[in-house]
Design a protein around this motif. Structure first.
Motif, PDB file in Angstrom:
ATOM      1  N   UNK A   1       0.789  -1.254   0.078  1.00 43.90           N
ATOM      2  CA  UNK A   1      -0.116  -0.101   0.160  1.00 43.90           C
ATOM      3  C   UNK A   1       0.892   1.332   0.148  1.00 43.90           C
ATOM      4  N   UNK A   2       0.119   2.253  -0.579  1.00 39.80           N
ATOM      5  CA  UNK A   2       0.815   3.660  -0.297  1.00 39.80           C
ATOM      6  C   UNK A   2       2.207   3.732  -0.979  1.00 39.80           C
ATOM      7  N   UNK A   3       3.108   4.466  -0.117  1.00 36.02           N
ATOM      8  CA  UNK A   3       4.436   4.616  -0.663  1.00 36.02           C
ATOM      9  C   UNK A   3       5.487   3.400  -1.057  1.00 36.02           C
ATOM     10  N   UNK A   4       4.882   2.693  -0.313  1.00 30.41           N
ATOM     11  CA  UNK A   4       5.604   1.101  -0.571  1.00 30.41           C
ATOM     12  C   UNK A   4       5.184   0.562  -1.898  1.00 30.41           C
TER      13      UNK A   4
ATOM     14  N   UNK B   1      -4.200  -8.701  -2.768  1.00 36.69           N
ATOM     15  CA  UNK B   1      -4.617  -9.031  -1.379  1.00 36.69           C
ATOM     16  C   UNK B   1      -5.160  -7.670  -0.442  1.00 36.69           C
ATOM     17  N   UNK B   2      -4.685  -6.746  -0.872  1.00 40.15           N
ATOM     18  CA  UNK B   2      -4.795  -5.321  -0.089  1.00 40.15           C
ATOM     19  C   UNK B   2      -5.987  -4.657  -0.779  1.00 40.15           C
ATOM     20  N   UNK B   3      -6.562  -5.189  -1.724  1.00 44.73           N
ATOM     21  CA  UNK B   3      -7.489  -4.523  -2.415  1.00 44.73           C
ATOM     22  C   UNK B   3      -7.045  -4.050  -3.747  1.00 44.73           C
ATOM     23  N   UNK B   4      -8.027  -3.913  -4.639  1.00 48.96           N
ATOM     24  CA  UNK B   4      -7.493  -3.300  -6.141  1.00 48.96           C
ATOM     25  C   UNK B   4      -6.896  -2.007  -6.063  1.00 48.96           C
ATOM     26  N   UNK B   5      -7.587  -0.927  -5.129  1.00 52.97           N
ATOM     27  CA  UNK B   5      -7.290   0.405  -5.048  1.00 52.97           C
ATOM     28  C   UNK B   5      -5.754   0.395  -4.542  1.00 52.97           C
ATOM     29  N   UNK B   6      -5.244  -0.579  -3.731  1.00 55.28           N
ATOM     30  CA  UNK B   6      -4.118  -0.204  -3.340  1.00 55.28           C
ATOM     31  C   UNK B   6      -2.971  -0.664  -4.355  1.00 55.28           C
ATOM     32  N   UNK B   7      -3.413  -0.641  -5.351  1.00 62.20           N
ATOM     33  CA  UNK B   7      -2.343  -0.848  -6.759  1.00 62.20           C
ATOM     34  C   UNK B   7      -2.410   0.521  -7.438  1.00 62.20           C
TER      35      UNK B   7
END
Lengths: 293, 293
Positions: free
Chosen positions: A113-116, A141-147
């Protein structure tokens, strides 16, 4: 990346569609297992890894639509192994002069997620990064939006993504078939990709990974692969995998967007370059027959 | 790895529990953002990355329970960046003499199936691999069972895993809260870990990643964190994150197994080593107070 008259780059989806039209819908996985290195008479070390991988690129570059180096088999040899992956990506890119080169999909299944996630995007999708091919596989796994950071950088640099959606291993059901308000995780991933690819011609640049041997899972999960309008990276097409009837069941009207991935089926024919070319040609013809009739 | 009288190695769960008892339940994330490198007066390149990361290990080694280098920020610098990660892992291991060293959790969120998952396991969990710390974060989009090769090798080598379970980003809901027959994905992941950790004392070696700021998500998803009997890696404890009451809500009786992860909160105090030690000590005390009362 190919320059366009407007000064931008041709999007990955368009470049892949052209490569599939020219060479057939086959992606050759570069999976340097220890067992394959041994079968080719090479040592299971960085030197063997390098020799194996560059021989594949040398034999098949410009003759198949795409390569898919599997990051795990390079990381298995540590940072020096990753250095070989950089060489492989550069060698594949060098086959691209004249417009009939082979694209590279780096199969690393990154996700965060995020900056990672932004840092992974910079590693695998930024111009000038030694690990950047033409596309990257990613895990939601962290949701499509995390991409999102990857979607944004891929769009800016004319690169592509393949998001894990429906895989053929039975353990994947517990995640991919799970539902929220009657909608499965797999269907949601496909719907997100569809939004990003809407209106793209001949297809968008945000693809999915969908196993060819998942049987009725597309229907069972309510996943609309036609609406995705993007490339579908599919392990398991042909030989010991899914035949024409199964492919029609799984992919239906999205069959034209399927990129069949074959690794061991082609690589086991090596190390002789002509044998590799013959095996790849046969696999590409089989994929064309199964997917384009 | 620490040798035991039986000739084997002490399992990761036991080693982590001892380290948390000695140093407090704090894991310092090594996240070399470009912005942090600049703030420390370092260049955003491999030399800056190396200087930054080794300074953190040098200042805090043997003084905190665990380091968590974030692979993405090393991969952002290509194979040479990954070489720095290998140096960081080796430097952290070298703090281990005398039994009060700092453990290393490599935050790479790898996940795949079959022999590919096996190759990731060899990279990050095999004795002698330069990328192997004491534990690895992994991603279960392909199902918990897809991680089996990592579970097996971690068990054999006395290493640990942290499986993504419930994360605090809102996009994660669509996957982690989705259900099969009334059971959420997050609850399933926790149940699988519980099976693997059953009977382990003081706790097992298969942990979960659970964001500290997820509010009532543990209850909403029916996730039984107490039954997991393994370490819970939790970003977001304290300062701008979850306070004592929220932690009690989220983790309940599993609070004693929580390892609070802090990155920028500690790293921003650098580059002065004493300032880093003070910041880490304060964060560890805060985590102890919030989690161990």
């Amino acid at each position: 990346m190919t320059a366009t008259p407007g000064g931008g780059v041709t999007p990955f989806g368009a470049r892949l569609a052209a490569a599939m039209d020219e060479h057939g819908p086959l992606c050759v996985g570069i999976d340097p297992h220890a067992s394959l290195l041994h079968a080719w008479g090479l040592s299971d070390d960085v030197a063997g890894l390098r020799e194996f991988s560059l021989r594949v690129v040398d034999a098949l570059g410009g003759k198949v639509a795409a390569f898919k180096p599997q990051a795990a088999f390079f990381e298995r040899h540590g940072s020096r192994g990753l250095g070989v992956l950089e060489e492989v990506i550069a060698a594949a890119r060098a086959t691209g002069s004249g417009g009939s080169g082979t694209l590279t999909i780096v199969d690393a299944k990154r996700g965060d997620i995020g900056s990672t996630m932004g840092a992974y995007a910079e590693a695998f999708l930024a111009d000038g990064s030694p690990l950047a091919g033409d596309a990257l596989t990613v895990s939601p796994y962290l949701g499509f939006g995390s991409l999102d950071p990857a979607v944004e950088l891929a769009t800016a640099t004319g690169r592509g993504l393949f998001v894990l959606c429906l895989t053929s291993n039975k353990e994947g059901f517990e995640v991919q078939h799970a539902q929220t308000d009657g909608t499965s995780v797999a269907a949601l991933m496909a719907a997100h990709a569809a939004v990003l690819n809407a209106g793209a011609e001949p297809m968008g640049s945000v693809g999915l990974v969908v196993g060819a041997t998942i049987g009725d899972a597309v229907a069972a999960t309510g996943t609309d692969l036609v609406a995705v309008n993007g490339p579908l990276l599919a392990p398991g097409v042909g030989a010991q995998g899914a035949g024409e009837r199964e492919l029609a069941t799984t992919f239906g009207g999205a069959r034209k967007n399927v990129l069949a991935s074959s690794s061991r089926g082609v690589l086991a024919a090596g190390p002789d370059p002509e044998a590799l070319v013959s095996a790849a040609r046969a696999a590409a013809q089989e994929a064309t027959k199964a997917l384009r009739n």
